[in-house]
Design a protein around this motif. Structure first.
Motif, short mmCIF file in Angstrom:
data_model
loop_
_atom_site.label_atom_id
_atom_site.label_comp_id
_atom_site.label_asym_id
_atom_site.label_seq_id
_atom_site.Cartn_x
_atom_site.Cartn_y
_atom_site.Cartn_z
N THR A 237 0.70 -1.16 -0.19
CA THR A 237 0.03 0.02 -0.02
C THR A 237 0.66 1.22 -0.08
OG1 THR A 237 -0.15 -0.12 2.54
CG2 THR A 237 -2.01 -1.15 0.93
N GLN A 238 2.12 1.14 0.54
CA GLN A 238 2.94 2.67 0.42
C GLN A 238 3.18 2.89 -0.76
OE1 GLN A 238 5.82 4.01 0.15
NE2 GLN A 238 5.33 5.64 1.64
N PRO A 239 2.92 3.87 -1.33
CA PRO A 239 3.22 4.37 -2.63
C PRO A 239 4.94 4.21 -3.20
CG PRO A 239 1.67 5.89 -1.80
CD PRO A 239 2.09 5.07 -0.67
N LEU A 240 5.54 4.66 -2.24
CA LEU A 240 6.88 4.76 -2.62
C LEU A 240 7.82 3.35 -2.83
CD1 LEU A 240 9.58 6.19 -3.69
CD2 LEU A 240 10.10 6.59 -1.34
N LEU A 241 7.31 2.60 -1.59
CA LEU A 241 7.75 1.06 -1.50
C LEU A 241 7.31 0.20 -2.98
CD1 LEU A 241 7.49 0.43 2.33
CD2 LEU A 241 9.46 1.00 0.81
N LYS A 242 6.00 0.38 -3.01
CA LYS A 242 5.54 -0.46 -4.28
C LYS A 242 6.04 -0.01 -5.33
CE LYS A 242 0.71 1.78 -4.75
NZ LYS A 242 -0.64 1.43 -4.74
N ARG A 243 6.66 1.13 -5.57
CA ARG A 243 7.23 1.49 -6.81
C ARG A 243 8.55 0.68 -7.22
NH1 ARG A 243 9.33 7.79 -8.16
NH2 ARG A 243 10.38 7.12 -10.18
N TYR A 244 9.10 0.40 -6.11
CA TYR A 244 10.59 -0.42 -6.32
C TYR A 244 10.52 -1.79 -5.88
CZ TYR A 244 12.36 4.19 -7.20
OH TYR A 244 12.48 5.59 -7.98
N PHE A 245 9.70 -2.14 -4.89
CA PHE A 245 9.70 -3.37 -4.15
C PHE A 245 8.17 -4.08 -4.30
CE2 PHE A 245 12.53 -0.48 -1.37
CZ PHE A 245 13.44 -1.20 -2.01
N SER A 246 8.29 -5.16 -4.16
CA SER A 246 7.02 -6.09 -3.98
C SER A 246 7.10 -7.41 -3.19
CB SER A 246 6.34 -6.54 -5.62
OG SER A 246 7.29 -7.31 -6.06
N CYS A 247 6.32 -7.79 -2.30
CA CYS A 247 6.61 -8.96 -1.50
C CYS A 247 5.53 -10.04 -2.34
CB CYS A 247 5.64 -8.55 -0.37
SG CYS A 247 5.88 -9.72 1.01
N LEU A 248 6.60 -11.03 -2.64
CA LEU A 248 6.06 -12.40 -3.21
C LEU A 248 5.05 -13.16 -2.31
CD1 LEU A 248 9.25 -13.36 -5.07
CD2 LEU A 248 7.46 -11.82 -5.78
N GLY A 249 4.14 -13.43 -3.10
CA GLY A 249 3.05 -14.26 -2.24
C GLY A 249 2.93 -15.69 -2.77
N PRO A 250 1.98 -16.58 -2.43
CA PRO A 250 1.60 -18.01 -2.91
C PRO A 250 1.53 -17.81 -4.44
CG PRO A 250 0.70 -17.65 -0.83
CD PRO A 250 1.12 -16.38 -1.26
N GLY A 251 0.81 -16.84 -4.96
CA GLY A 251 0.68 -16.69 -6.30
C GLY A 251 1.96 -16.74 -7.23
N GLU A 252 2.93 -16.05 -6.65
CA GLU A 252 4.30 -16.05 -7.32
C GLU A 252 5.31 -17.27 -6.97
OE1 GLU A 252 2.60 -11.98 -7.18
OE2 GLU A 252 3.16 -13.25 -5.70
N LEU A 253 5.17 -17.67 -5.85
CA LEU A 253 6.04 -18.57 -5.34
C LEU A 253 5.55 -20.30 -5.56
CD1 LEU A 253 7.39 -16.91 -2.32
CD2 LEU A 253 8.56 -17.02 -4.50
N ILE A 254 4.26 -20.36 -5.79
CA ILE A 254 3.55 -21.76 -5.98
C ILE A 254 2.97 -21.81 -7.03
CG2 ILE A 254 2.38 -23.51 -4.94
CD1 ILE A 254 2.59 -22.12 -2.28
N PRO A 255 3.16 -22.55 -8.08
CA PRO A 255 2.49 -22.58 -9.40
C PRO A 255 1.05 -22.93 -9.10
CG PRO A 255 4.47 -23.71 -9.75
CD PRO A 255 4.58 -23.25 -8.20
N ILE B 264 11.95 2.52 3.21
CA ILE B 264 11.78 3.66 2.81
C ILE B 264 12.68 4.78 2.18
CG2 ILE B 264 10.43 5.93 3.00
CD1 ILE B 264 8.11 4.37 4.57
N LYS B 265 13.59 4.60 3.22
CA LYS B 265 15.01 5.44 2.87
C LYS B 265 15.73 5.02 1.77
CE LYS B 265 15.61 6.94 7.93
NZ LYS B 265 16.50 6.45 9.08
N ILE B 266 15.80 3.51 1.57
CA ILE B 266 16.51 3.07 0.48
C ILE B 266 15.67 3.53 -0.90
CG2 ILE B 266 17.10 0.99 -0.72
CD1 ILE B 266 17.65 -0.16 1.97
N ALA B 267 14.54 3.48 -0.50
CA ALA B 267 13.51 3.66 -1.91
C ALA B 267 13.74 5.09 -2.48
CB ALA B 267 12.16 3.44 -1.63
N LYS B 268 13.91 6.12 -1.47
CA LYS B 268 14.31 7.45 -1.66
C LYS B 268 15.62 7.64 -2.29
CE LYS B 268 11.08 9.24 1.91
NZ LYS B 268 11.36 10.26 3.09
N MET B 269 16.57 6.78 -1.88
CA MET B 269 17.97 6.97 -2.23
C MET B 269 18.02 6.25 -3.71
SD MET B 269 19.90 5.37 0.95
CE MET B 269 21.44 5.15 -0.08
N ILE B 270 17.15 5.47 -4.05
CA ILE B 270 17.07 4.87 -5.42
C ILE B 270 16.30 5.79 -6.25
CG2 ILE B 270 16.33 3.01 -6.84
CD1 ILE B 270 16.47 1.05 -4.55
N ARG B 271 15.37 6.44 -5.90
CA ARG B 271 14.52 7.47 -6.63
C ARG B 271 15.36 8.47 -7.05
NH1 ARG B 271 10.06 10.66 -3.45
NH2 ARG B 271 11.86 11.19 -2.54
#
Length: 972
Positions: free
Chosen positions: A646-664, A757-764
């Protein structure tokens, strides 16, 4: 897990427990705002509506907690109705402060004190004695009138000793459903007293609580009455939290209740129970779980004055505190660690290799806590635990089915025991450079092949990791049930190094090895199974067999299950503290003596007593508060997952993998994809844990970082570790694996999120204003991390020279391992693109050793394995710098082509034997004087890279493929 909840403008909450906490905080803030608006003469409609919504949430929930409890909520409503906004604000603040500080756990009044009196009187701070007392709550299940409920609570409070080591408060649940909900929601409950008759349905609104009561669908509780309903409730509560103590009060015949209730109830009382006797029984049950026999013995030993006239100058701290140069060591560790050091096993302590006293009792208590038949403590890690199990159960030539991605200790253990591995390939997740789990279909197909070839009798063991490094969890009960249908005596070794906490939470427990073994035994031996399940007929064709579930013959099976736990990884044990848990129906008759020999082989005669004591204490904590701590670790992980979504800056660079990505999807018939969706909130994972072949541990947070343009190893070291001091479990090329545990708290989670968030700002900022050339370079880096990923290689196969039985998948790793002891059989090949091209053109390379990138710690090559181009490309693409078994200066260590020429080696060995025979006939020895050079014994130390050339090769004649079977194999 609960369904999404949204009330009074609140954000979605993962479960009711978290919602309760946040609602009390919201009520506190709103109460202050309500009083402020009153003082300013402003209208209070908005604050009144929010307060009312908070009460609507808290009123049905607080009935399951002793503090604040439903009585306090009713009192707060009354204060609000009196229009005293100041007193209401003070009262709510007092309650919330008590919840946060947990001051209610330190002292207990003999009767309920109205909230008015507590707020208006000065609070007396707890004494030091109070702060050391252990607090818990007792649930009484009975449909009582409110006045009788107060009387019962006051009566049980009055039985307690004000100076006792433990205090408890009482909650009353009026129905079957309320009792279940109380035990699920309130981790403070340590015992339950089930009394008389009570209805099934709760009169509490089920809008918030309904999702928790899925267990009621399993049986028709309404059809049960009287003592049968009480026994059914006891069975359900034991299933949810087997560690809590259950007591039954009944007006049925004591004989009937005693026979039927002896399974789960500690004690049964008849009608008007003696409150004192009930109180004493409750306290005794808590004391038994609290007791840590070995830890207590070690404490007592440390208090005794002794004269040290044996090994270990460190004992009693003598060599530390009487020195000029290492006193800082004593200052750092403190005196107790040295007072508890000894090499003697007398004086109240015990021997790990032959326990008869407190250590034996500690292991027995651990077995009970973890649902095992037997438990053994290990003081040098699960790597050793795995080797102990394999050496105890395998003999040379036994076939072991093993996930290629298992920890390297399994591969070493198989090599040491002489077992022949058949490697099973996990499904690959190429886009994340991660391996998943081994599909059940793959294992069934392999076993079916051995059956068709007439070699099924040689298959001995299956080794799988549950859960995997990345949090993928099998369904052990289903796996074991289906495989026992084709191989009734198959032994299962579940590496649960990262899953030691699972037994102490109802969601995880159903997929823990020991719990699964116990449930499987009960299921397969039940009348219902015999009536409705027909053993699988293996005369059918393979396609038909592989398209259906398999069912074993209950009269032929032997349930033999072993699990190894890294207690230090997920529970409160010191480093290298591990346990071996055993549920083996053949342990006494077939395995015990061999297991003890293997245990002595790998266990030090000088074990670390501090580690052993910490294992004892870890068991105590897991039994008394494991449920609460595991639940909180899940909640902490869910906070991270929700924020990343849900955090706008975090979801711009990161995503949290769930069962949909890790389990066919073929392994997820439930269709469950994510724990949290921004549009709908939290999604119940309950169907997935019941149906899916694999599920994902929610405490494993796989952070996808491909869009940052930074590879995993650089992100871990340069950004997380060097800049902010954050340690993580492992990385892949484009992911970072983090996990919460029972030590995680909200402060740590807040720090992690702020760092991201700090890392995301650095990358941005770095990517904000780039030259065309740098932008092009960034695009290429992102493309290499998101699209141009190297394939994940499957196991290539053993070279024919090392195949255990002619052409087949099983390999003789031990033979390859020791053949490499002669360095003349080995060569090095520098790892480069040129080598990949040569292998693609037909050059044959065979590994001499284990090559293991760390983390994650499983070998990509084993002795005797053919080196494929895909494996070389994978090694070249690895970002991790630590690769065990690989010499970066010299390259890969492989066999020389002539070393794998069986005819040449056999001829050479035959010639050596002929010469020896001639020498004996002439009265001379081949190793004596003469023209023949002596045959030098090759040892590990002499076969290193710096060793002198060996005068003559040892006899490397290849043994016959048809080896005789020992008449009395180990572990059988």
């Amino acid at each position: 897990m609960s369904a999404p909840q949204k009330n009074a403008g609140l954000e979605f909450h993962y479960n009711t427990t978290e919602l309760r906490q946040e609602t009390w905080n919201r009520l506190k803030v709103t109460a202050a705002k309500h009083y402020e608006r009153e003082q300013k003469g402003l209208h209070q409609r908005e604050t009144e509506a929010t307060i009312a919504a908070c009460f609507d949430i808290l009123e049905p929930v607080e009935r399951y907690w002793a503090y604040p409890g439903k009585a306090t909520v009713e009192e707060l409503r009354a204060i609000l109705a009196s229009n005293d906004a100041f007193l209401f604000m003070r009262a709510v603040s007092h309650v919330v402060r008590g919840i946060i500080s947990e001051s209610y756990r330190r002292r207990l009044a003999s009767r309920h004190v109205p909230i008015n009196d507590l707020v208006l009187s000065s609070s007396i701070p707890p004494t030091s004695d109070d702060s050391e007392r252990n607090y818990f709550e007792v649930l009484v299940v009975d449909n009582l009138h409110p006045e009788h409920e107060v009387a019962l609570r006051d009566e049980m409070r009055s039985q307690q000793d004000p100076k006792g080591t433990s205090i408890y408060d009482v909650i009353v649940a009026p129905s079957f459903e309320d009792a279940l909900l109380a035990v699920i929601l309130n981790p403070n409950i340590q015992c339950v007293v089930i009394r008389y008759g009570f209805p099934v349905k709760s009169d509490s609104p089920t809008k918030l609580l309904g999702p928790h009561v899925t267990a009621l669908e399993e049986i028709d509780v309404n059809a049960k009455t009287g003592v049968s309903r009480s026994l059914a409730l006891g069975s359900f509560l034991h299933k949810i939290r087997p560690e809590i103590d259950l007591y039954l009060v009944t007006d049925a015949g004591v004989e009937e209740a005693s026979v039927k209730g002896s399974r789960h109830f500690r004690r049964i009382f008849y009608r008007n129970e003696d409150y004192l006797e009930l109180h004493l029984s409750i306290c005794r049950g808590i004391r038994e779980r609290y007791h840590t026999p070995f830890f207590n013995a070690l404490i007592e030993f440390s208090k005794r004055p002794t004269g040290v006239f044996h090994a270990m100058p460190l004992s009693r701290g003598n060599s530390v505190y009487k020195t000029h140069w290492i006193k800082d060591m004593g200052d750092f560790y403190g005196k107790n660690i040295f007072l508890a050091e000894t090499s003697a096993t007398t004086g109240g302590l015990d021997s790990l290799l032959n326990p008869t006293g407190p250590l034996k009792e500690a292991q027995e208590r651990a077995a009970k806590a973890f649902g095992a038949m037997f438990t053994y403590f290990v003081t040098n890690g699960t790597s050793t635990a795995n080797k102990i199990v394999q050496l105890a159960l395998l003999k040379p030539g036994d076939i072991v089915l093993i996930d290629r991605d298992c920890h390297k200790s399994h591969h070493y253990g198989i090599m040491l025991s002489g077992g022949c591995p058949v490697y099973l390939d996990a499904y690959p997740l190429r886009e994340y450079s991660i391996y998943g789990g081994v599909p059940l279909l793959e294992i069934k197909r392999t076993l079916l092949r051995f059956k068709r070839e007439g070699k099924l009798d040689r298959v001995r063991m299956l080794v799988l990791t549950n859960s995997t490094f990345d949090g993928l969890i099998y369904d052990p009960m289903r796996v074991m049930q289906e495989l026992l249908a084709i191989k009734p005596d198959l032994i299962f070794l579940w590496d649960e190094a990262w899953f030691g906490f699972a037994h102490f939470h109802h969601m995880y427990r159903r997929r823990a090895a020991m719990s699964s073994a116990k449930r499987l035994n009960k299921y397969l031996r039940s009348d219902a199974y015999r009536e409705f399940k027909t053993p699988t007929d293996f005369s059918q064709d393979d396609d038909t067999l592989l398209s259906q579930p398999w069912f074993p013959d209950p009269d032929r099976i032997k349930i033999r299950v072993y699990a190894t736990h890294s207690t230090h990884k997920t529970l409160s044990s010191l480093r290298q503290g591990s346990m071996i848990h055993i549920y083996d129906e053949c342990f006494y008759t077939r395995t015990e003596s061999f297991f003890n020999e293997a245990y002595m082989t790998h266990t030090s005669t000088s074990p670390n007593y501090q580690i052993l004591a910490s294992l004892d204490v870890a068991r105590r904590q897991a039994e008394l508060e494991g449920y609460e701590l595991v639940q909180k670790s899940i909640e902490m992980a869910m906070i991270v997952r929700e924020t990343l979504k849900t955090q706008p800056l975090l979801k711009r660079y990161f995503s949290c993998l769930g069962p949909g990505e890790l389990i066919p999807s073929e392994f997820r018939p439930s269709g469950f994809e994510h724990f949290f969706k921004a549009e709908t909130g939290w999604v119940s994972a309950e169907p997935a844990w019941q149906e899916d072949e694999f599920v994902l541990d929610p405490t494993r947070i796989t952070l996808y970082i491909g869009r940052t343009g930074i590879d995993g190893d650089t992100f871990r070291k340069t950004y997380l570790m060097d800049k902010f001091g954050i340690q993580v479990n492992k990385t892949s090329r484009n992911t970072i694996l983090m996990m919460t545990n029972i030590g995680s708290n909200r402060s740590a989670i807040a720090f992690l999120i702020s760092v991201l968030i700090k890392i995301a700002k650095m990358i941005r900022n770095l990517q904000h204003d780039l030259t065309p050339q740098k932008h092009r370079a960034l695009t290429l880096r992102i493309q290499s991390l998101t699209e141009d990923l190297p394939p994940l290689p499957h196991f290539s196969g053993f070279h024919p020279f090392f195949q255990a039985e002619g052409e087949g998948p099983a390999g003789d790793m031990r033979r390859a391992y020791y053949l490499a002891y002669d360095r003349e059989n080995c060569a090095y090949e520098p790892l480069c693109e040129e080598l990949v091209a040569r292998v693609r053109q037909g050059t044959e390379l065979v590994s001499t050793t284990f090559v293991t990138p760390y983390p994650p710690g499983f070998p990509i090559l084993v002795p005797g394995q053919v080196v494929s181009p895909e494996i070389l490309e994978f090694l070249l693409a690895l970002d991790v710098k630590e690769i065990h078994g690989y010499n970066a200066e010299l390259g890969l260590k492989v066999f020389r082509a002539e070393a794998l020429n069986a005819e040449a080696l056999n001829a050479e060995a035959l010639n050596a034997e002929t010469l020896n025979a001639e020498a004996l006939n002439t009265g001379e020895s081949a190793s004596g004087s003469g023209n023949l050079q002596p045959v030098k014994a090759v040892t590990a130390g002499e076969s290193g890279d710096a060793a002198e050339p060996i005068a003559a090769k040892p006899n490397t004649k290849r043994p016959s493929r048809k080896r005789p079977r020992p008449s009395q194999p180990s572990g059988t």
